[in-house]
Design a protein around this motif. Structure first.
Motif, mmCIF file in Angstrom:
data_model
loop_
_atom_site.group_PDB
_atom_site.id
_atom_site.type_symbol
_atom_site.label_atom_id
_atom_site.label_comp_id
_atom_site.label_asym_id
_atom_site.label_seq_id
_atom_site.Cartn_x
_atom_site.Cartn_y
_atom_site.Cartn_z
ATOM 1 N N PRO A 1 13.945 13.738 139.487
ATOM 2 C CA PRO A 1 15.224 13.763 138.872
ATOM 3 C C PRO A 1 15.225 12.989 137.593
ATOM 4 O O PRO A 1 14.433 11.999 137.376
ATOM 5 N N LEU A 2 15.755 13.663 136.492
ATOM 6 C CA LEU A 2 15.850 12.924 135.112
ATOM 7 C C LEU A 2 16.930 12.204 134.876
ATOM 8 O O LEU A 2 17.101 11.701 133.682
ATOM 9 N N SER A 3 17.936 12.443 135.505
ATOM 10 C CA SER A 3 19.310 11.775 135.395
ATOM 11 C C SER A 3 19.059 10.202 135.592
ATOM 12 O O SER A 3 18.448 9.540 136.091
ATOM 13 N N GLY A 4 20.368 9.592 134.990
ATOM 14 C CA GLY A 4 20.095 8.036 134.768
ATOM 15 C C GLY A 4 18.984 7.518 133.898
ATOM 16 O O GLY A 4 18.947 7.482 132.948
ATOM 17 N N LYS A 5 18.144 6.890 134.464
ATOM 18 C CA LYS A 5 16.947 6.069 133.758
ATOM 19 C C LYS A 5 15.880 7.529 133.307
ATOM 20 O O LYS A 5 15.614 8.211 134.088
ATOM 21 N N GLU A 6 15.893 7.679 131.805
ATOM 22 C CA GLU A 6 15.006 8.837 131.584
ATOM 23 C C GLU A 6 13.463 8.642 132.132
ATOM 24 O O GLU A 6 12.990 7.387 131.954
ATOM 25 N N VAL B 1 19.688 17.650 136.492
ATOM 26 C CA VAL B 1 18.411 18.488 136.008
ATOM 27 C C VAL B 1 17.225 17.676 136.568
ATOM 28 O O VAL B 1 17.046 16.326 136.800
ATOM 29 N N PHE B 2 16.336 18.593 137.134
ATOM 30 C CA PHE B 2 14.957 17.982 137.565
ATOM 31 C C PHE B 2 13.797 18.784 137.043
ATOM 32 O O PHE B 2 13.894 19.909 136.248
ATOM 33 N N ARG B 3 12.562 17.918 137.112
ATOM 34 C CA ARG B 3 11.263 18.576 136.601
ATOM 35 C C ARG B 3 10.566 18.647 137.927
ATOM 36 O O ARG B 3 10.445 17.939 138.719
ATOM 37 N N ILE B 4 9.856 20.089 138.073
ATOM 38 C CA ILE B 4 9.275 20.175 139.103
ATOM 39 C C ILE B 4 7.820 19.785 139.122
ATOM 40 O O ILE B 4 7.102 20.054 138.158
ATOM 41 N N CYS B 5 7.412 18.766 139.918
ATOM 42 C CA CYS B 5 5.918 18.037 139.889
ATOM 43 C C CYS B 5 5.478 18.509 141.252
ATOM 44 O O CYS B 5 5.952 19.105 141.867
ATOM 45 N N LYS B 6 4.062 18.300 141.226
ATOM 46 C CA LYS B 6 3.061 18.381 142.480
ATOM 47 C C LYS B 6 2.461 17.090 142.434
ATOM 48 O O LYS B 6 1.949 16.414 141.594
ATOM 49 N N PRO C 1 14.629 29.408 125.911
ATOM 50 C CA PRO C 1 16.098 29.399 125.084
ATOM 51 C C PRO C 1 16.719 28.085 126.004
ATOM 52 O O PRO C 1 17.488 27.332 125.300
ATOM 53 N N ALA C 2 16.748 28.175 127.365
ATOM 54 C CA ALA C 2 17.610 27.336 128.098
ATOM 55 C C ALA C 2 17.170 25.737 127.975
ATOM 56 O O ALA C 2 17.975 24.907 128.475
ATOM 57 N N ILE C 3 15.946 25.587 127.587
ATOM 58 C CA ILE C 3 15.600 23.985 127.323
ATOM 59 C C ILE C 3 16.591 23.341 126.614
ATOM 60 O O ILE C 3 16.760 22.201 126.883
ATOM 61 N N LEU C 4 16.928 23.831 125.371
ATOM 62 C CA LEU C 4 18.013 22.921 124.709
ATOM 63 C C LEU C 4 19.202 22.955 125.457
ATOM 64 O O LEU C 4 19.874 21.652 125.250
ATOM 65 N N GLU C 5 19.749 23.888 126.173
ATOM 66 C CA GLU C 5 20.743 23.486 127.060
ATOM 67 C C GLU C 5 20.647 22.581 128.180
ATOM 68 O O GLU C 5 21.478 21.709 128.372
ATOM 69 N N LEU C 6 19.497 22.391 128.740
ATOM 70 C CA LEU C 6 19.328 21.558 129.948
ATOM 71 C C LEU C 6 19.252 20.280 129.434
ATOM 72 O O LEU C 6 19.785 19.179 130.055
ATOM 73 N N PHE C 7 18.788 20.042 128.201
ATOM 74 C CA PHE C 7 18.625 18.520 127.609
ATOM 75 C C PHE C 7 19.775 18.429 126.535
ATOM 76 O O PHE C 7 19.848 17.157 126.043
ATOM 77 N N GLU C 8 20.606 19.533 126.574
ATOM 78 C CA GLU C 8 21.818 19.024 125.657
ATOM 79 C C GLU C 8 21.596 18.338 124.263
ATOM 80 O O GLU C 8 21.707 17.479 123.661
#
Length: 321
Positions: free
Chosen positions: A282-287, A75-80, A143-150
């Protein structure tokens, strides 16, 4: 009764003490009299087992909390990067509201799913018609936000709720604030702009370290024109940069290719100049929690709020009232 103890080997002095009924006496040079300490109480075996059980339960909860704090993989967040006239760069987590739908359409092979999330920049007063609680954590989401963050659903159907205009999801903590011990499912609350929402699901509280923070999640479709709810065109164009966009890749190794592809997509869209220098966080590992400076971002493509009307005014570009 006075009692003579005779002579001690280390001295020729003879001392006399008065015995105290029911207490033993201890003597040390210089022969002070004081009650003997009580024997150390024996701890019953059952208390030891209860203590051990409590420790194991606490450990289980800590492990569960650590599991929740760990962000899902891929899971990734798009930044600029925003480049100032002096050449300095500032990181921003805000993107256009049309980015996620475009990615779903053009890159469904490499990108499993996308989700938009927009936290309202000012406090919202929520009225359950029994209690009123203001929150700084009102947000709109796909709706997919809850799936992405489990995020685990405790009651109701959270995914279906976020697919329907006028429905919303509450965190367990906020539901208790609004409804106490009463059942919140199916209840109506007055939220942003005085609009009425139906509580369709209750979910577990997000971790304090998560990039996703909310008390109330209203469905993204409630912001679209013709939804019968709020009509927020600034969340449905390429100009306003107000939305956090999250994606999940099929393979984490595709990060650099996906980043390059997203930049190429933006170059073909009516995206504001200076808002195409994107990268994937990236959001995995360290939040990574959204920082205060990012949440309160007021860049040249940002927005300001007129609180009484509950509407956003674009700082640059077109005006949306």
């Amino acid at each position: 009764m006075a009692q003579s103890l005779g002579r001690f080997p280390s001295t020729t002095k003879q001392i006399t003490v008065r015995a105290i009924p029911g207490q033993k006496l201890c003597y040390d040079p210089p022969y002070k009299r004081y009650p003997a300490p009580p024997p150390f109480p024996k701890t019953p075996t059952i208390i030891l087992f209860l203590g051990l059980g409590s420790s194991l339960l606490a450990s289980a909860f800590i492990q569960e909390d650590d599991a929740v704090r760990k962000q899902p993989e891929r899971v990734f967040r798009i930044c600029k990067w925003i480049t100032a006239p002096d050449g300095s760069k500032t990181r921003s987590v805000k993107t256009a509201g049309l980015l996620a739908p475009a990615l779903n359409k053009d890159f469904s092979g490499a990108i499993e799913c996308t989700a938009r999330y927009m936290k309202w920049p000012e406090a919202v007063e929520v009225n359950s018609f029994d209690r009123i609680h203001s929150t700084n954590q009102w947000a709109f989401a796909d709706p997919a936000i809850l799936e992405l963050f489990e995020i685990r659903t405790l009651r109701g159907n959270a995914k279906k709720a976020l697919e329907t205009p006028g429905q919303m999801v509450l965190s367990q903590r906020y539901a208790e604030k609004l409804f106490g011990s009463a059942d919140p499912l199916g209840q109506t609350v007055m939220g942003l702009g005085g609009q009425l929402y139906t509580v369709a699901a209750i979910v577990r509280n997000p971790s304090g370290h998560s990039a996703l923070q909310f008390d109330a999640l209203a469905s993204w479709v409630s912001t679209a024109e013709g939804s019968g709810m709020q009509s927020f065109p600034f969340l449905h164009n390429w100009t306003a940069q107000l939305v956090e966009t999250f994606i999940r890749l099929q393979d984490v190794k595709q990060q650099h290719n996906a980043q390059r592809t997203i930049v190429q997509l933006l170059q073909r869209t009516p995206h504001p100049a200076g808002c195409t220098d994107l990268f994937l966080q990236p959001l995995s590992g360290k939040e990574i929690k959204t920082g205060a400076t990012e949440n309160a971002e007021q860049d040249r493509f940002g927005a300001r709020v007129a609180a009484p009307a509950g509407k956003l005014v674009l700082v640059a570009g077109s005006w949306f009232l």
